[in-house]
Write an enzyme that holds these catalytic residues in place. Structure first.
Site, PDB file in Angstrom:
ATOM      1  N   HIS A   1       0.835  -1.208   0.000  1.00 63.37           N
ATOM      2  CA  HIS A   1       0.000   0.000   0.000  1.00 63.37           C
ATOM      3  C   HIS A   1       0.866   1.252   0.000  1.00 63.37           C
ATOM      4  CE1 HIS A   1      -3.374   2.680   1.125  1.00 63.37           C
ATOM      5  NE2 HIS A   1      -2.471   3.266   1.902  1.00 63.37           N
ATOM      6  N   GLU A   2       1.904   1.274   0.835  1.00 67.30           N
ATOM      7  CA  GLU A   2       2.788   2.439   0.878  1.00 67.30           C
ATOM      8  C   GLU A   2       3.558   2.587  -0.434  1.00 67.30           C
ATOM      9  OE1 GLU A   2       2.257   4.512   3.082  1.00 67.30           O
ATOM     10  OE2 GLU A   2       1.062   3.191   4.348  1.00 67.30           O
TER      11      GLU A   2
ATOM     12  N   HIS B   1       1.624   4.550  -2.834  1.00 69.81           N
ATOM     13  CA  HIS B   1       1.781   6.008  -2.727  1.00 69.81           C
ATOM     14  C   HIS B   1       3.036   6.479  -3.458  1.00 69.81           C
ATOM     15  CE1 HIS B   1      -1.599   6.658  -0.175  1.00 69.81           C
ATOM     16  NE2 HIS B   1      -1.121   5.970   0.844  1.00 69.81           N
TER      17      HIS B   1
ATOM     18  N   HIS C   1       3.203   9.079  -6.580  1.00 71.68           N
ATOM     19  CA  HIS C   1       4.111  10.227  -6.621  1.00 71.68           C
ATOM     20  C   HIS C   1       4.903  10.238  -7.926  1.00 71.68           C
ATOM     21  CE1 HIS C   1       7.576  12.633  -4.570  1.00 71.68           C
ATOM     22  NE2 HIS C   1       6.762  13.415  -5.255  1.00 71.68           N
TER      23      HIS C   1
END
Length: 234
Positions: free
Chosen positions: A102-103, A106, A110
């Protein structure tokens, strides 16, 4: 009838918001704990899975770091660091791998300049300032005359609105990151078909905490609007 800001019938909205947040927090903790006991067949830790996912996405300038705490995982776009908590970094559970992925979602957002993430990053300073100034302005408005006091409280509500907007913009960012994570885990085979539903439950529970926070913020904003509207009626 005029009510005070410390206790009045509208305070039930704050209580409802708090209960929603507590239930969401309890659910994510219990779900994560449940699947933290299920070791993934790939035997990859959260950090190793994150490294593999970032490499596959062509991202080589993001550092993976170990941070203390439980479920304190986050991606920091300012210094391009993927921060994984104690329960994720070195764990090979399906829950840990899912959170790490999940991270990574991100980080990929980006890299691809995902619009909602860009918007969220842009309003962070305004939201922080707004949430800091909102209550002082609202409370200060109580000590001034009707017109001046109302103006101060309206400005306070406007400031608080930026914090609410931030919560709302966060929702598509988090749901998209989870969607990316599940797709990547499936495509790479880091998790098998039996493990993916477990990870989906963990990420779904985590996403609900953001929904709960947004709902609580909206209820608080509604309360403020009701209270200021009641003051104007007086």
């Amino acid at each position: 009838m005029r009510y005070g800001f410390w206790w009045d019938p509208t305070y039930i909205l704050v209580v409802i918001g708090a209960v929603i947040c507590m239930l969401a927090s309890a659910r994510v903790k219990s779900t994560f704990h449940k699947y933290s006991g299920r070791r993934s067949m790939s035997n990859l830790t959260g950090a190793q899975a994150a490294e593999r996912i970032l490499y596959r996405a062509g991202i080589f300038d993001v550092s993976i770091r170990h941070v203390s705490g439980s479920l304190t995982d986050h991606y920091d776009p300012r210094n391009k660091t993927l921060n994984l908590s104690d329960s994720v970094y070195g764990s090979a559970s399906v829950a840990a791998v899912g959170v790490a992925a999940h991270e990574c979602g991100h980080a990929i957002q980006h890299q691809k300049n995902y619009a909602p993430l860009t918007v969220r990053g842009a309003i962070v300073p305004v939201a922080n300032i707004g949430s800091t100034l909102a209550w002082p302005l609202i409370l200060l408005g109580l000590f001034f005359s009707s017109s001046t006091g109302t103006l101060l409280m309206n400005i306070g509500i406007l400031c608080f609105s930026f914090a609410v907007i931030f919560q709302l913009v966060t929702l598509p960012v988090e749901f998209n990151a989870s969607g990316r994570a599940l797709s990547i885990l499936k495509e790479t085979g880091i998790l098998n078909s039996d493990e993916l539903p477990m990870t989906r439950k963990v990420l779904h529970a985590a996403a609900l905490t953001y929904v709960a926070s947004a709902a609580a913020a909206i209820l608080q904003l509604l309360r403020l609007l009701i209270l200021v509207g009641g003051r104007n009626d007086d």
